[in-house]
Design a protein around this motif. Structure first.
Motif, PDB file in Angstrom:
ATOM      1  N   LEU A 298       0.827  -1.206   0.000  1.00 24.53           N
ATOM      2  CA  LEU A 298       0.000   0.000   0.000  1.00 24.53           C
ATOM      3  C   LEU A 298       0.861   1.256   0.000  1.00 24.53           C
ATOM      4  O   LEU A 298       0.610   2.197  -0.768  1.00 24.53           O
ATOM      5  CB  LEU A 298      -0.919   0.002   1.227  1.00 24.53           C
ATOM      6  CG  LEU A 298      -1.709   1.309   1.467  1.00 24.53           C
ATOM      7  CD1 LEU A 298      -2.721   1.516   0.344  1.00 24.53           C
ATOM      8  CD2 LEU A 298      -2.408   1.268   2.836  1.00 24.53           C
ATOM      9  N   PHE A 299       1.873   1.284   0.850  1.00 25.47           N
ATOM     10  CA  PHE A 299       2.734   2.472   0.934  1.00 25.47           C
ATOM     11  C   PHE A 299       3.403   2.766  -0.403  1.00 25.47           C
ATOM     12  O   PHE A 299       3.384   3.900  -0.889  1.00 25.47           O
ATOM     13  CB  PHE A 299       3.806   2.278   2.012  1.00 25.47           C
ATOM     14  CG  PHE A 299       4.925   3.285   1.907  1.00 25.47           C
ATOM     15  CD1 PHE A 299       4.720   4.613   2.254  1.00 25.47           C
ATOM     16  CD2 PHE A 299       6.173   2.904   1.427  1.00 25.47           C
ATOM     17  CE1 PHE A 299       5.733   5.553   2.142  1.00 25.47           C
ATOM     18  CE2 PHE A 299       7.195   3.829   1.310  1.00 25.47           C
ATOM     19  CZ  PHE A 299       6.989   5.165   1.667  1.00 25.47           C
ATOM     20  N   ASN A 300       3.990   1.743  -1.015  1.00 25.33           N
ATOM     21  CA  ASN A 300       4.751   1.979  -2.241  1.00 25.33           C
ATOM     22  C   ASN A 300       3.857   2.331  -3.426  1.00 25.33           C
ATOM     23  O   ASN A 300       4.219   3.182  -4.256  1.00 25.33           O
ATOM     24  CB  ASN A 300       5.606   0.750  -2.562  1.00 25.33           C
ATOM     25  CG  ASN A 300       6.818   0.657  -1.670  1.00 25.33           C
ATOM     26  OD1 ASN A 300       7.732   1.465  -1.760  1.00 25.33           O
ATOM     27  ND2 ASN A 300       6.841  -0.327  -0.777  1.00 25.33           N
ATOM     28  N   VAL A 301       2.684   1.714  -3.506  1.00 30.13           N
ATOM     29  CA  VAL A 301       1.758   2.059  -4.593  1.00 30.13           C
ATOM     30  C   VAL A 301       1.221   3.470  -4.396  1.00 30.13           C
ATOM     31  O   VAL A 301       1.191   4.279  -5.335  1.00 30.13           O
ATOM     32  CB  VAL A 301       0.603   1.043  -4.673  1.00 30.13           C
ATOM     33  CG1 VAL A 301      -0.460   1.513  -5.662  1.00 30.13           C
ATOM     34  CG2 VAL A 301       1.130  -0.330  -5.084  1.00 30.13           C
ATOM     35  N   ALA A 302       0.805   3.783  -3.160  1.00 32.30           N
ATOM     36  CA  ALA A 302       0.237   5.108  -2.893  1.00 32.30           C
ATOM     37  C   ALA A 302       1.282   6.206  -3.087  1.00 32.30           C
ATOM     38  O   ALA A 302       0.989   7.262  -3.671  1.00 32.30           O
ATOM     39  CB  ALA A 302      -0.315   5.154  -1.471  1.00 32.30           C
ATOM     40  N   ALA A 303       2.518   5.978  -2.603  1.00 29.47           N
ATOM     41  CA  ALA A 303       3.577   6.983  -2.756  1.00 29.47           C
ATOM     42  C   ALA A 303       3.875   7.224  -4.228  1.00 29.47           C
ATOM     43  O   ALA A 303       4.104   8.371  -4.649  1.00 29.47           O
ATOM     44  CB  ALA A 303       4.835   6.530  -2.024  1.00 29.47           C
ATOM     45  N   THR A 304       3.848   6.160  -5.024  1.00 36.06           N
ATOM     46  CA  THR A 304       4.096   6.311  -6.462  1.00 36.06           C
ATOM     47  C   THR A 304       2.992   7.137  -7.119  1.00 36.06           C
ATOM     48  O   THR A 304       3.268   8.035  -7.915  1.00 36.06           O
ATOM     49  CB  THR A 304       4.185   4.928  -7.134  1.00 36.06           C
ATOM     50  OG1 THR A 304       5.295   4.213  -6.585  1.00 36.06           O
ATOM     51  CG2 THR A 304       4.375   5.069  -8.641  1.00 36.06           C
ATOM     52  N   LEU A 305       1.743   6.847  -6.774  1.00 34.54           N
ATOM     53  CA  LEU A 305       0.627   7.594  -7.359  1.00 34.54           C
ATOM     54  C   LEU A 305       0.678   9.072  -6.967  1.00 34.54           C
ATOM     55  O   LEU A 305       0.362   9.960  -7.770  1.00 34.54           O
ATOM     56  CB  LEU A 305      -0.704   6.985  -6.909  1.00 34.54           C
ATOM     57  CG  LEU A 305      -1.019   5.582  -7.447  1.00 34.54           C
ATOM     58  CD1 LEU A 305      -2.309   5.053  -6.833  1.00 34.54           C
ATOM     59  CD2 LEU A 305      -1.127   5.603  -8.971  1.00 34.54           C
ATOM     60  N   VAL A 306       1.103   9.345  -5.718  1.00 27.41           N
ATOM     61  CA  VAL A 306       1.162  10.731  -5.243  1.00 27.41           C
ATOM     62  C   VAL A 306       2.281  11.506  -5.923  1.00 27.41           C
ATOM     63  O   VAL A 306       2.092  12.651  -6.360  1.00 27.41           O
ATOM     64  CB  VAL A 306       1.346  10.777  -3.711  1.00 27.41           C
ATOM     65  CG1 VAL A 306       1.681  12.202  -3.248  1.00 27.41           C
ATOM     66  CG2 VAL A 306       0.088  10.282  -3.006  1.00 27.41           C
ATOM     67  N   PHE A 307       3.475  10.868  -6.039  1.00 25.78           N
ATOM     68  CA  PHE A 307       4.647  11.607  -6.520  1.00 25.78           C
ATOM     69  C   PHE A 307       4.877  11.487  -8.024  1.00 25.78           C
ATOM     70  O   PHE A 307       5.737  12.185  -8.562  1.00 25.78           O
ATOM     71  CB  PHE A 307       5.902  11.145  -5.766  1.00 25.78           C
ATOM     72  CG  PHE A 307       5.956  11.632  -4.357  1.00 25.78           C
ATOM     73  CD1 PHE A 307       6.295  12.948  -4.078  1.00 25.78           C
ATOM     74  CD2 PHE A 307       5.636  10.798  -3.298  1.00 25.78           C
ATOM     75  CE1 PHE A 307       6.335  13.413  -2.776  1.00 25.78           C
ATOM     76  CE2 PHE A 307       5.671  11.249  -1.990  1.00 25.78           C
ATOM     77  CZ  PHE A 307       6.019  12.563  -1.723  1.00 25.78           C
ATOM     78  N   LEU A 308       4.110  10.621  -8.687  1.00 23.24           N
ATOM     79  CA  LEU A 308       4.297  10.457 -10.125  1.00 23.24           C
ATOM     80  C   LEU A 308       4.135  11.778 -10.882  1.00 23.24           C
ATOM     81  O   LEU A 308       4.946  12.090 -11.763  1.00 23.24           O
ATOM     82  CB  LEU A 308       3.318   9.402 -10.651  1.00 23.24           C
ATOM     83  CG  LEU A 308       3.598   8.829 -12.045  1.00 23.24           C
ATOM     84  CD1 LEU A 308       4.988   8.239 -12.125  1.00 23.24           C
ATOM     85  CD2 LEU A 308       2.561   7.761 -12.387  1.00 23.24           C
ATOM     86  N   PRO A 309       3.129  12.592 -10.561  1.00 29.94           N
ATOM     87  CA  PRO A 309       3.017  13.876 -11.281  1.00 29.94           C
ATOM     88  C   PRO A 309       4.134  14.864 -10.936  1.00 29.94           C
ATOM     89  O   PRO A 309       4.308  15.867 -11.627  1.00 29.94           O
ATOM     90  CB  PRO A 309       1.657  14.424 -10.813  1.00 29.94           C
ATOM     91  CG  PRO A 309       0.931  13.254 -10.237  1.00 29.94           C
ATOM     92  CD  PRO A 309       1.985  12.374  -9.668  1.00 29.94           C
ATOM     93  N   PHE A 310       4.875  14.566  -9.842  1.00 34.91           N
ATOM     94  CA  PHE A 310       5.919  15.490  -9.390  1.00 34.91           C
ATOM     95  C   PHE A 310       7.314  14.906  -9.604  1.00 34.91           C
ATOM     96  O   PHE A 310       8.250  15.212  -8.860  1.00 34.91           O
ATOM     97  CB  PHE A 310       5.712  15.819  -7.904  1.00 34.91           C
ATOM     98  CG  PHE A 310       4.370  16.384  -7.587  1.00 34.91           C
ATOM     99  CD1 PHE A 310       4.066  17.703  -7.883  1.00 34.91           C
ATOM    100  CD2 PHE A 310       3.380  15.580  -7.029  1.00 34.91           C
ATOM    101  CE1 PHE A 310       2.813  18.225  -7.603  1.00 34.91           C
ATOM    102  CE2 PHE A 310       2.125  16.088  -6.741  1.00 34.91           C
ATOM    103  CZ  PHE A 310       1.839  17.418  -7.034  1.00 34.91           C
ATOM    104  N   ALA A 311       7.440  14.058 -10.637  1.00 35.09           N
ATOM    105  CA  ALA A 311       8.743  13.435 -10.915  1.00 35.09           C
ATOM    106  C   ALA A 311       9.815  14.492 -11.177  1.00 35.09           C
ATOM    107  O   ALA A 311      10.971  14.357 -10.762  1.00 35.09           O
ATOM    108  CB  ALA A 311       8.635  12.490 -12.109  1.00 35.09           C
ATOM    109  N   LYS A 312       9.428  15.572 -11.853  1.00 34.69           N
ATOM    110  CA  LYS A 312      10.396  16.638 -12.154  1.00 34.69           C
ATOM    111  C   LYS A 312      10.886  17.320 -10.879  1.00 34.69           C
ATOM    112  O   LYS A 312      12.014  17.815 -10.829  1.00 34.69           O
ATOM    113  CB  LYS A 312       9.779  17.658 -13.101  1.00 34.69           C
ATOM    114  CG  LYS A 312       9.552  17.121 -14.507  1.00 34.69           C
ATOM    115  CD  LYS A 312       9.018  18.197 -15.441  1.00 34.69           C
ATOM    116  CE  LYS A 312       8.818  17.641 -16.852  1.00 34.69           C
ATOM    117  NZ  LYS A 312       8.273  18.673 -17.777  1.00 34.69           N
ATOM    118  N   LEU A 313      10.016  17.357  -9.846  1.00 35.32           N
ATOM    119  CA  LEU A 313      10.430  17.938  -8.567  1.00 35.32           C
ATOM    120  C   LEU A 313      11.546  17.103  -7.939  1.00 35.32           C
ATOM    121  O   LEU A 313      12.513  17.658  -7.394  1.00 35.32           O
ATOM    122  CB  LEU A 313       9.233  18.019  -7.618  1.00 35.32           C
ATOM    123  CG  LEU A 313       9.536  18.473  -6.180  1.00 35.32           C
ATOM    124  CD1 LEU A 313      10.101  19.888  -6.175  1.00 35.32           C
ATOM    125  CD2 LEU A 313       8.281  18.389  -5.313  1.00 35.32           C
TER     126      LEU A 313
END
Length: 604
Positions: A298-313
């Motif tokens: 859950l942590f790794n899937v959720a963290a990926t979904l949250v930060f995917l739009p902010f990959a450039k950050l």
């Protein structure tokens, strides 16, 4: 918990790590080393990178291993940092597969089918089948399948051993108190991070936590911060692997670190805010293996979904951490570093070595391109830059050669072995090209020291030769980089033209000597420059001939050239005529401009 229980725990951990390693290696061999090669080609978007990162990590059972591979790919220039961020996110998801497999030990039921599915029954059976494949089968592919099955069985055997060793801890008040203290989020995160950093595997540390759940002392409140810390601790492998690597490779490791730190901080903030405001049911209840596996996923899937739009950050944060050196306008001076950790994937290691050879070629071209300008008009800055570039070629020559020679000790396929041999040949060719190119530059220093000046006509002749050598250099490198035999076929007719150009310039030089239009000392430099350029052309020809002979599979490069020079190839003859017409027209123009008697070289 007695001394013998500790010994059993250590042995169980050893079996667990060994089983995970050989299962991952077996999966990698079955994939034939192609997964990473496909990975760097199919990461055109961050979303694709996440998917392929998850798949590759699930195969090799190690997010740390994937991160090391990605660092090597970025370090060699095969993959860009932006592509790597998505793969790293996917690797965090892929690494949860191990924990989900280990939760199978919680299967209950007494009917035959359920008992058969229990790992206590299934794992030994699979290990036995794996042993039969590995020992008795002759096929390499079947042996690899046997290795996978053996690894699976050993993995669970180690898990059972760890569970048995820690079982006495369920009656230890000290152990229960210890885990109660780890419900403090900072202590729990720190403990999880330290353990994972030491054993260099989040899958293994999560497996240990799952084994400890049999004691009943591991609650949700203590497990959650530990799992978050384990995800941070796995970044240690990437940070270590990036030591001595390029700045881009270091940024990959920091992207991994920031992703897990920010994700963990976000989860802690949300979970403990909810706990403080309304409470969380079952917070102090014991957690099982399935609960640990589910929260890890859950942590790794959720963290990926949250930060995917902010990959450039994440990329920007890594760039702020690992900054470019001020005034560094010559990135070619940073030699490609070859990572021996990529030996686990020979196809990627070979691709990295090839990239380093390409760097040798590109730097050699830079030296050759500026050689005439330094020769006829000495500039200290250009002279020093050329020497720095030559130093990089020499360093690459040594590092690539050692890297490829050591690679011969690996279990290479026939194709991979041939690639290694070919690259070793090209390393030698490009190193010699670099030597001859720097020779021309150093003649410029000699001309400057002796106050020798080139006439305008001499400069035009040398520029014509320099252009021809530049073209053959570009053709041979393009043929090598793209494995393009059509381009390679254009090299030999141009090489023959360059030989004719050099011979013509020697004859003109002798005529000028006879007519008293050239000083002997200056003429020696002129002849040496012709020889250096002729040698560069020869080595470019060697590269192209090697590529053509590989395509033909049977023809020796020297035999191939002899056949071409015999005049029996119409296409070769046509190209040779075109090149001769092109460059001799330029030479004739330079000669016609010499309407007055001038000294080719004159001393101030």
């Amino acid at each position: 918990m007695s001394f013998f229980d500790f010994v059993a725990l250590a042995g169980g951990l050893a079996l667990f790590l060994y089983g995970m390693t050989i299962m991952g290696n077996g999966l990698e061999k079955v994939a034939g080393g192609r997964t990473e090669s496909i990975l760097q080609k199919l990461t055109s978007s961050t979303f694709k990178g996440v998917a392929f990162g998850a798949v590759v990590t699930a195969l090799i059972q190690s997010s740390s291993g994937t991160t090391v591979i990605i660092i090597g790919l970025v370090n060699s220039g095969i993959m860009q940092l932006q592509q790597a961020v998505g793969v790293i996110m996917g690797a965090n998801i892929g690494t949860t597969v191990t924990a989900q497999l280990l939760r199978l030990t919680d299967i209950t039921g007494e009917n035959f089918f359920m008992r058969l599915l229990k790992p206590s029954t299934l794992a030994p059976a699979i290990a036995f089948v794996g042993m039969l494949f590995f020992v008795f089968m002759k096929s390499a592919k079947k042996k690899n399948i046997g290795q996978i099955l053996l690894g699976f069985g050993i993995l669970f055997t180690g898990m059972f051993a760890m569970e048995g060793a820690v079982l006495p801890l369920r009656d230890s008040p000290l152990f229960i108190q210890l885990f109660s203290g780890l419900s403090n989020p900072l202590l729990g995160v720190l403990a999880g991070a330290l353990v994972t950093a030491v054993i260099q595997s989040s899958s293994a540390s999560v497996g240990i936590l799952q084994a400890l759940t049999v004691t009943g002392a591991v609650t949700w409140g203590s497990a959650i911060p530990i799992i978050l810390g384990q995800n941070i601790g796995t970044c240690a492998t990437g940070l270590i692997a990036s030591i001595g690597a390029s700045r881009a490779a270091k940024r990959v490791a920091y992207c991994h670190l920031y992703f897990n730190i920010l994700g963990s901080a976000l989860f802690i903030a949300i979970i403990y805010t909810i706990k403080a405001l309304i409470g969380i049911p079952g917070w102090d209840d014991p957690v099982g293996k399935g609960g640990v596996a589910n929260f890890h996923t859950l942590f790794n899937v959720a963290a990926t979904l949250v930060f995917l739009p902010f990959a450039k950050l994440l990329v920007r944060l890594s760039e702020m951490t690992v900054r470019d050196k001020p005034g560094d306008d010559h990135p070619e001076l940073e030699a490609t570093l070859l990572d021996e950790r990529l030996y686990t994937s020979p196809s990627v290691a070979i691709a990295q070595a090839r990239k380093a050879v390409e760097q040798m070629a590109n730097i050699g071209r830079m030296i050759q391109k500026d050689a005439v300008s330094v020769l006829v008009k000495y500039d200290k800055e250009s002279f020093d830059l050329a020497q720095q570039r030559e130093d990089v070629i020499d360093k690459l020559d040594v590092s690539i050669t050692n890297y490829l020679v050591d690679m011969n000790e690996l279990d290479l396929s026939e194709y991979e072995s041939r690639e290694v041999t070919t690259l070793l040949t090209f390393v030698t060719e490009y190193e010699r090209i670099g030597d001859y190119a720097i020779n021309v530059v150093e003649r410029g220093g000699e001309v400057f020291d002796k106050e020798i000046r080139f006439s305008e006509d001499a400069q035009r002749e040398l520029n014509v030769l320099n252009d021809a050598v530049g073209e053959i250099f570009d053709l041979s490198t393009q043929a090598f980089v793209h494995s393009d035999t059509d381009v390679a076929a254009r090299v030999e007719p141009l090489e023959e033209t360059i030989d004719s150009i050099c011979e013509t310039l020697r004859e003109r030089h002798i005529d000028r000597l006879k007519n008293g239009q050239c000083y002997i000392e200056a003429g020696i430099v002129f002849l040496e420059v012709l020889t250096d350029y002729e040698r560069i052309s020869d080595h470019c020809s060697n590269i192209a001939a090697r590529l053509l002979s590989l395509e033909a599979e049977v023809m020796d490069p020297h035999e191939l050239r002899r056949n071409l020079h015999s005049g029996g190839e119409p296409r070769y003859n046509e190209m040779a005529q075109q090149y001769r017409k092109k460059y001799f027209a330029l030479l004739d123009d330079a000669k016609e401009d010499d309407s007055a008697v001038q000294l080719e070289f004159s001393e101030s």
